[in-house]
Design a protein around this motif. Sequence first.
Motif, PDB file in Angstrom:
ATOM      1  N   VAL A  61      97.534  25.452  -7.411  1.00  0.00           N
ATOM      2  CA  VAL A  61      96.488  24.633  -7.862  1.00  0.00           C
ATOM      3  C   VAL A  61      95.285  24.893  -7.257  1.00  0.00           C
ATOM      4  CG1 VAL A  61      95.521  22.146  -8.468  1.00  0.00           C
ATOM      5  CG2 VAL A  61      98.181  22.881  -8.855  1.00  0.00           C
ATOM      6  N   PHE A  62      95.097  24.877  -5.777  1.00  0.00           N
ATOM      7  CA  PHE A  62      94.001  24.951  -5.011  1.00  0.00           C
ATOM      8  C   PHE A  62      93.569  26.311  -4.894  1.00  0.00           C
ATOM      9  CE2 PHE A  62      94.608  20.432  -5.076  1.00  0.00           C
ATOM     10  CZ  PHE A  62      93.267  19.772  -4.937  1.00  0.00           C
ATOM     11  N   LEU A  63      94.504  27.105  -4.190  1.00  0.00           N
ATOM     12  CA  LEU A  63      94.139  28.410  -3.695  1.00  0.00           C
ATOM     13  C   LEU A  63      93.962  29.297  -4.967  1.00  0.00           C
ATOM     14  CD1 LEU A  63      95.809  29.319  -0.486  1.00  0.00           C
ATOM     15  CD2 LEU A  63      93.932  28.062  -0.734  1.00  0.00           C
ATOM     16  N   SER A  64      94.710  29.143  -5.958  1.00  0.00           N
ATOM     17  CA  SER A  64      94.436  29.960  -7.290  1.00  0.00           C
ATOM     18  C   SER A  64      92.976  29.597  -7.784  1.00  0.00           C
ATOM     19  CB  SER A  64      95.690  29.449  -8.356  1.00  0.00           C
ATOM     20  OG  SER A  64      95.614  28.057  -8.463  1.00  0.00           O
ATOM     21  N   PHE A  65      92.309  28.716  -7.660  1.00  0.00           N
ATOM     22  CA  PHE A  65      91.043  28.112  -8.252  1.00  0.00           C
ATOM     23  C   PHE A  65      89.913  29.378  -7.535  1.00  0.00           C
ATOM     24  CE2 PHE A  65      87.272  25.593  -8.254  1.00  0.00           C
ATOM     25  CZ  PHE A  65      87.035  25.521  -9.702  1.00  0.00           C
ATOM     26  N   TYR A  66      90.470  29.879  -6.432  1.00  0.00           N
ATOM     27  CA  TYR A  66      89.474  30.959  -5.902  1.00  0.00           C
ATOM     28  C   TYR A  66      89.179  32.202  -7.105  1.00  0.00           C
ATOM     29  CZ  TYR A  66      88.611  28.925  -1.336  1.00  0.00           C
ATOM     30  OH  TYR A  66      88.285  28.248  -0.425  1.00  0.00           O
ATOM     31  N   SER A  67      90.310  32.451  -7.524  1.00  0.00           N
ATOM     32  CA  SER A  67      90.404  33.564  -8.859  1.00  0.00           C
ATOM     33  C   SER A  67      89.326  33.034  -9.963  1.00  0.00           C
ATOM     34  CB  SER A  67      91.713  33.746  -9.381  1.00  0.00           C
ATOM     35  OG  SER A  67      92.673  34.015  -8.468  1.00  0.00           O
ATOM     36  N   VAL A  68      89.412  31.806 -10.003  1.00  0.00           N
ATOM     37  CA  VAL A  68      88.175  31.172 -11.090  1.00  0.00           C
ATOM     38  C   VAL A  68      86.852  31.539 -10.708  1.00  0.00           C
ATOM     39  CG1 VAL A  68      87.574  29.340 -12.295  1.00  0.00           C
ATOM     40  CG2 VAL A  68      90.031  29.626 -12.184  1.00  0.00           C
ATOM     41  N   ILE A  70      89.710  13.459 -10.435  1.00  0.00           N
ATOM     42  CA  ILE A  70      89.825  14.100 -12.007  1.00  0.00           C
ATOM     43  C   ILE A  70      90.777  13.749 -12.942  1.00  0.00           C
ATOM     44  CG2 ILE A  70      88.661  16.090 -10.373  1.00  0.00           C
ATOM     45  CD1 ILE A  70      91.366  17.598 -10.924  1.00  0.00           C
ATOM     46  N   TRP A  71      91.722  12.979 -12.572  1.00  0.00           N
ATOM     47  CA  TRP A  71      92.811  12.525 -13.261  1.00  0.00           C
ATOM     48  C   TRP A  71      92.301  12.036 -14.677  1.00  0.00           C
ATOM     49  CZ3 TRP A  71      94.260   7.929 -15.302  1.00  0.00           C
ATOM     50  CH2 TRP A  71      93.719   6.809 -14.707  1.00  0.00           C
ATOM     51  N   LYS A  72      91.350  11.132 -14.596  1.00  0.00           N
ATOM     52  CA  LYS A  72      90.786  10.463 -15.660  1.00  0.00           C
ATOM     53  C   LYS A  72      89.797  11.126 -16.656  1.00  0.00           C
ATOM     54  CE  LYS A  72      89.420   5.664 -16.562  1.00  0.00           C
ATOM     55  NZ  LYS A  72      88.831   4.383 -16.106  1.00  0.00           N
ATOM     56  N   PRO A  73      89.989  11.755 -17.792  1.00  0.00           N
ATOM     57  CA  PRO A  73      89.125  12.428 -18.651  1.00  0.00           C
ATOM     58  C   PRO A  73      87.797  11.866 -18.683  1.00  0.00           C
ATOM     59  CG  PRO A  73      91.421  12.282 -19.672  1.00  0.00           C
ATOM     60  CD  PRO A  73      91.261  11.142 -18.313  1.00  0.00           C
ATOM     61  N   GLU A  74      87.639  10.617 -19.033  1.00  0.00           N
ATOM     62  CA  GLU A  74      86.432  10.070 -19.277  1.00  0.00           C
ATOM     63  C   GLU A  74      85.786   9.416 -17.795  1.00  0.00           C
ATOM     64  OE1 GLU A  74      89.785   6.831 -19.969  1.00  0.00           O
ATOM     65  OE2 GLU A  74      89.313   9.354 -20.220  1.00  0.00           O
ATOM     66  N   GLY A  75      86.279   9.772 -16.948  1.00  0.00           N
ATOM     67  CA  GLY A  75      85.769   9.055 -15.646  1.00  0.00           C
ATOM     68  C   GLY A  75      84.418   9.498 -15.505  1.00  0.00           C
ATOM     69  N   SER A  88      80.031  13.527 -13.844  1.00  0.00           N
ATOM     70  CA  SER A  88      78.969  13.957 -12.939  1.00  0.00           C
ATOM     71  C   SER A  88      78.970  15.238 -12.183  1.00  0.00           C
ATOM     72  CB  SER A  88      78.676  12.383 -12.243  1.00  0.00           C
ATOM     73  OG  SER A  88      79.593  12.461 -11.161  1.00  0.00           O
ATOM     74  N   SER A  89      80.157  15.846 -12.174  1.00  0.00           N
ATOM     75  CA  SER A  89      80.552  16.929 -11.421  1.00  0.00           C
ATOM     76  C   SER A  89      80.699  18.236 -12.421  1.00  0.00           C
ATOM     77  CB  SER A  89      81.428  16.680 -10.376  1.00  0.00           C
ATOM     78  OG  SER A  89      81.793  17.669  -9.722  1.00  0.00           O
ATOM     79  N   ASP A  90      79.932  19.308 -12.318  1.00  0.00           N
ATOM     80  CA  ASP A  90      80.591  20.572 -13.208  1.00  0.00           C
ATOM     81  C   ASP A  90      81.796  21.186 -12.411  1.00  0.00           C
ATOM     82  OD1 ASP A  90      78.478  20.106 -14.856  1.00  0.00           O
ATOM     83  OD2 ASP A  90      77.039  21.458 -13.766  1.00  0.00           O
ATOM     84  N   LEU A  91      82.052  21.131 -11.072  1.00  0.00           N
ATOM     85  CA  LEU A  91      82.843  21.530 -10.178  1.00  0.00           C
ATOM     86  C   LEU A  91      84.177  20.765 -10.681  1.00  0.00           C
ATOM     87  CD1 LEU A  91      83.985  23.381  -7.944  1.00  0.00           C
ATOM     88  CD2 LEU A  91      83.241  21.709  -6.559  1.00  0.00           C
ATOM     89  N   PHE A  92      84.015  19.664 -10.747  1.00  0.00           N
ATOM     90  CA  PHE A  92      85.372  18.773 -10.842  1.00  0.00           C
ATOM     91  C   PHE A  92      85.696  19.147 -12.447  1.00  0.00           C
ATOM     92  CE2 PHE A  92      84.861  15.144  -7.668  1.00  0.00           C
ATOM     93  CZ  PHE A  92      85.663  16.008  -6.752  1.00  0.00           C
ATOM     94  N   GLN A  93      84.906  19.416 -13.134  1.00  0.00           N
ATOM     95  CA  GLN A  93      85.180  19.591 -14.605  1.00  0.00           C
ATOM     96  C   GLN A  93      85.782  21.043 -14.830  1.00  0.00           C
ATOM     97  OE1 GLN A  93      81.853  18.969 -17.498  1.00  0.00           O
ATOM     98  NE2 GLN A  93      81.024  17.371 -16.040  1.00  0.00           N
ATOM     99  N   GLN A  94      85.191  21.787 -14.133  1.00  0.00           N
ATOM    100  CA  GLN A  94      86.187  23.442 -14.291  1.00  0.00           C
ATOM    101  C   GLN A  94      87.476  23.027 -13.368  1.00  0.00           C
ATOM    102  OE1 GLN A  94      83.989  26.702 -13.781  1.00  0.00           O
ATOM    103  NE2 GLN A  94      81.936  26.049 -14.016  1.00  0.00           N
TER     104      GLN A  94
END
Length: 217
Positions: A91-98, A146-151, A156-162
Amino acid sequence: EISLGLVGSEMCIRDSSKLDQEKIKEEEIAIYEDIVKTNFSNAHLLESISFDFLVSGCFIKKKLEDLQSTDYSMFILQYCRSIERELLQRVFLSFYSVLEEMKEGERDTLLENEFAHKQSSVFAKMLYKGRKDFTLGVMGTVLSFIWKPEGNTLSSSDLFQQFRFHVVEQTNEQFLSKQRIKELKEITTLRNKAAHVEPISKAVSYTHLRAHETEAD
């Protein structure tokens, strides 16, 4: 979905108890591998090291039961190492590929814009520096944002959304649930206790970990 090592054919467990220098023989390894495969229906999807952590955890649990030990901290630590490794690698280290796939300058802009964000700043700065030492506690905290879709925090965070999109791709929507985040927090607390001087009883360890065995699909 992510589930809650043996390196080589045997492992020595070093402890001040009767477990000192005891080894897992090859024939024993097969027995504990079968136990893991039975208790975790998706065990075949785990990384090999994560799987080995569970196998050695089962071995440790059996030896502690044989010794009628009152402290199951070693067992807890092995199981938690498996959880931590799966979260970290998948989940976390694989995000570097993104991030690496972004256009030149886009990555830095995305992360730098988060530096002033109260909830995402620590995560953004770790990613900016290329850090790979995300602890179970840090990962659990990020997932709780980030668990709550409507939070509000997520919106307020583009990073969290991605990152949320990435997490769902790597797992599924059910993984990012209030209950799962609560369980991860409880496991992290138990792991922290086990890593220090507080003994953890068999009953307490089973309450927090055994319940996840058959549902870790």
